[in-house]
Scaffold this motif. Structure first.
Motif, mmCIF file in Angstrom:
data_model
loop_
_atom_site.group_PDB
_atom_site.id
_atom_site.type_symbol
_atom_site.label_atom_id
_atom_site.label_comp_id
_atom_site.label_asym_id
_atom_site.label_seq_id
_atom_site.Cartn_x
_atom_site.Cartn_y
_atom_site.Cartn_z
ATOM 1 N N SER A 259 11.510 29.485 -72.533
ATOM 2 C CA SER A 259 12.155 30.796 -72.458
ATOM 3 C C SER A 259 11.542 31.697 -71.403
ATOM 4 O O SER A 259 12.236 32.536 -70.812
ATOM 5 C CB SER A 259 12.086 31.489 -73.823
ATOM 6 N N LEU B 140 10.411 26.655 -78.207
ATOM 7 C CA LEU B 140 11.447 27.288 -77.397
ATOM 8 C C LEU B 140 10.872 28.278 -76.393
ATOM 9 O O LEU B 140 11.402 28.445 -75.287
ATOM 10 C CB LEU B 140 12.465 27.981 -78.296
ATOM 11 N N ALA C 18 20.545 26.040 -78.834
ATOM 12 C CA ALA C 18 19.160 26.381 -79.188
ATOM 13 C C ALA C 18 19.109 27.706 -79.941
ATOM 14 O O ALA C 18 18.366 27.849 -80.924
ATOM 15 C CB ALA C 18 18.300 26.445 -77.928
ATOM 16 N N THR C 19 19.918 28.672 -79.499
ATOM 17 C CA THR C 19 19.986 29.954 -80.201
ATOM 18 C C THR C 19 20.546 29.777 -81.609
ATOM 19 O O THR C 19 20.067 30.395 -82.567
ATOM 20 C CB THR C 19 20.852 30.946 -79.411
ATOM 21 N N SER D 268 26.046 30.658 -81.456
ATOM 22 C CA SER D 268 25.055 31.026 -82.468
ATOM 23 C C SER D 268 25.688 31.788 -83.622
ATOM 24 O O SER D 268 25.128 31.832 -84.721
ATOM 25 C CB SER D 268 23.934 31.863 -81.845
ATOM 26 N N ALA E 221 13.456 22.031 -77.239
ATOM 27 C CA ALA E 221 14.503 21.920 -78.254
ATOM 28 C C ALA E 221 14.317 20.666 -79.102
ATOM 29 O O ALA E 221 14.548 20.684 -80.326
ATOM 30 C CB ALA E 221 15.878 21.917 -77.594
ATOM 31 N N PHE F 277 19.389 22.048 -82.647
ATOM 32 C CA PHE F 277 18.312 21.809 -81.684
ATOM 33 C C PHE F 277 18.472 20.455 -80.993
ATOM 34 O O PHE F 277 18.224 20.320 -79.789
ATOM 35 C CB PHE F 277 16.954 21.879 -82.379
ATOM 36 N N GLN G 13 8.820 26.111 -84.181
ATOM 37 C CA GLN G 13 10.108 26.228 -83.493
ATOM 38 C C GLN G 13 10.052 27.287 -82.407
ATOM 39 O O GLN G 13 10.537 27.088 -81.282
ATOM 40 C CB GLN G 13 11.202 26.566 -84.504
ATOM 41 N N SER H 161 21.707 26.327 -74.153
ATOM 42 C CA SER H 161 21.066 27.576 -74.576
ATOM 43 C C SER H 161 21.690 28.103 -75.861
ATOM 44 O O SER H 161 20.993 28.577 -76.769
ATOM 45 C CB SER H 161 21.194 28.615 -73.459
ATOM 46 N N ALA I 216 21.098 20.767 -78.430
ATOM 47 C CA ALA I 216 20.587 21.564 -77.308
ATOM 48 C C ALA I 216 19.755 20.709 -76.365
ATOM 49 O O ALA I 216 19.870 20.812 -75.136
ATOM 50 C CB ALA I 216 19.762 22.735 -77.831
ATOM 51 N N ALA I 217 18.900 19.858 -76.931
ATOM 52 C CA ALA I 217 18.063 18.986 -76.102
ATOM 53 C C ALA I 217 18.925 18.056 -75.248
ATOM 54 O O ALA I 217 18.683 17.890 -74.043
ATOM 55 C CB ALA I 217 17.115 18.182 -76.992
ATOM 56 N N VAL J 49 12.940 23.460 -71.337
ATOM 57 C CA VAL J 49 13.776 23.908 -72.458
ATOM 58 C C VAL J 49 14.272 22.709 -73.262
ATOM 59 O O VAL J 49 14.293 22.742 -74.505
ATOM 60 C CB VAL J 49 14.962 24.751 -71.946
#
Length: 450
Positions: A360, A356, A257-258, A391, A326, A424, A352, A254, A427-428, A322
């Protein structure tokens, strides 16, 4: 003797059921309004970054520090103590205090005369908004019935996201219309620069929003949930030891991704202004429209994913959605340097957002299902802290790389796209790795959901 009734008698809901529904509706609406208000206060700092940079003679590195260390870092540091206070002493009053803090900090941004004062104001904004996710996600199960929780989570997530996009759009329009209102302002405000007036304007509703939060009431059947927190005041550490892998992968994914989304959203107004010569009001409208359309598409994609994969994946569904989102966002971020105009840049940002948003809308339920009620705000606060601290690297990294490239428009665009695409992709990978441990945690914490 009973008297027969003519016609068909309509069933009437019990008064307590009607009252509970009204309580839940009002509470959910107030939480949405507070979330939108926070998004506007946070995004106005991004939207006005370029005129603010010119007025205060700030470098891109300082702008990055403002967004990263100023807002995000302090938000991450404050999340855990605020989560503990929320579990221990009550979520509503603490949320009202947070609203007042971030509103006052937003106004202070508009009155700042140099970078140190602006940095302190941004830090206050981050501290005030630190409690939003831990408190709201912990409060929703207390204001709605258990059988309506998942629906309420989805409604809140979608409404808050749509509202934030609309707020960004309206903020851009407001910046363009402030000059018309200048003669109506107090004499001491009439000489202020437009960006300063914008900060003061968006901070003004703070006291009313705080009052509305204080008037929220818990669902009658969920009132007893408040008593659970003190009995488990010391149980966060054992939970973390038992479910550390779930927390690390879910919260790490998370956070990345942020980080990726921040690389685009925090710098997009500046890139559009420098690279394509877009006006501030046009940037606000363009980004806001991309945000709204991306949210709509993402919501439809998320609903389709639930319908197609829900029965097969079970509790792992939100984590999988999610992760896929990502991966799609990584491709869109990598394409940003090839955008021929500002509209194409906004469109890629919208992709994008859509990718997401698909996951979310399931995040509130994901977080609630992996955490016990007595620990809910604290567990979510841990995730919030890790997410925002990760982030926080985004604006600093992008700004520093841009400065190394001599702050050219093309260099800033390349830096934002590169940082976003890498984040990203990470994140994936983390989300795909989180599926099995997450399912084990849900079954251990809430056996009835397994």
């Amino acid at each position: 003797m009973d008297i027969p009734l003519s016609g068909r008698q309509r069933p009437v809901a019990p008064p307590h059921a009607v009252g509970a529904a009204a309580i839940a509706t009002y509470g959910l609406l107030v939480l949405i309004i507070a979330t939108v208000f926070a998004a506007i206060d946070r995004q106005i700092l991004v939207l006005l970054a370029e005129p603010m940079r010119q007025s205060l003679q700030l470098s891109d590195t300082k702008l990055g520090l403002l967004q990263g260390a100023g807002i995000t870092l302090f938000s991450g540091l404050a999340a855990l103590p605020i989560g503990w206070l929320a579990d221990r002493y009550g979520r509503r009053s603490l949320l009202a205090i947070c609203v007042l803090v971030w509103a006052a900090a937003t106004a202070a941004c508009g009155l700042a005369r140099d970078f140190p004062s602006l940095f302190l104001a941004a830090a206050g904004l981050g501290i005030g908004e630190a409690g939003l996710a831990p408190i709201v996600y912990g409060l929703i199960p207390q204001i709605v019935s258990a059988r309506r929780r998942v629906l309420a989570n989805g409604v809140y997530a979608l409404a808050a996201i749509f509202g934030a996009g609309l707020g960004i759009t309206l903020s851009g329009a407001m910046v363009g219309q402030l000059e018309l209102l200048r003669p109506l302002l107090p004499p001491s405000w009439q000489d202020l620069e437009p960006w300063r007036l914008a900060f003061l304007a968006v901070a003004a509703p703070g006291p009313l929003v705080a009052l509305a939060v204080l008037l929220v009431r818990l669902h009658p059947q969920r009132e007893g949930l408040r008593q659970a927190a003190p009995s488990a005041a010391l149980s966060l550490l054992p939970y973390s030891r038992a479910h550390g892998r779930t927390m690390a992968t879910v919260f790490g994914g998370s956070g990345m991704a942020t980080l990726g989304l921040a690389a685009g959203s925090m710098w997009l107004p500046i890139i559009a202004a420098r690279h394509f010569g877009a006006a501030t009001a046009d940037v606000g409208r363009g980004i806001g429209l991309a945000y709204l359309l991306g949210t709509a598409v993402g919501a439809l994609a998320g609903a389709a994913g639930v319908k197609l994969l829900g029965g097969r994946l079970g509790p792992a569904l939100p984590v999988r959605v999610v992760g896929v989102g990502a991966a799609v966002a990584a491709l869109a971020a990598a394409a940003m340097p090839f955008a021929p105009d500002a509209s194409s840049l906004y469109a890629l940002f919208g992709v994008q957002v859509a990718a997401l948003i698909a996951g979310s809308v399931l995040v509130p339920t994901l977080l609630q299902d992996m955490s016990p009620e007595a620990l809910r705000s604290r567990v979510i606060a841990v995730g919030t802290a890790l997410s925002v601290l990760l982030s926080a690297l985004s604006p600093v990294l992008v700004g520093a790389v841009s400065d190394l490239l001599q702050a050219t428009p093309a260099g800033l665009l390349a830096a934002a796209a590169g940082v976003g695409a890498l984040a990203f992709a990470l994140a994936a990978g983390l989300m795909f790795a989180a599926e099995r441990p997450y399912v084990r945690t849900v079954r251990a914490v809430h056996p009835e959901l397994g």
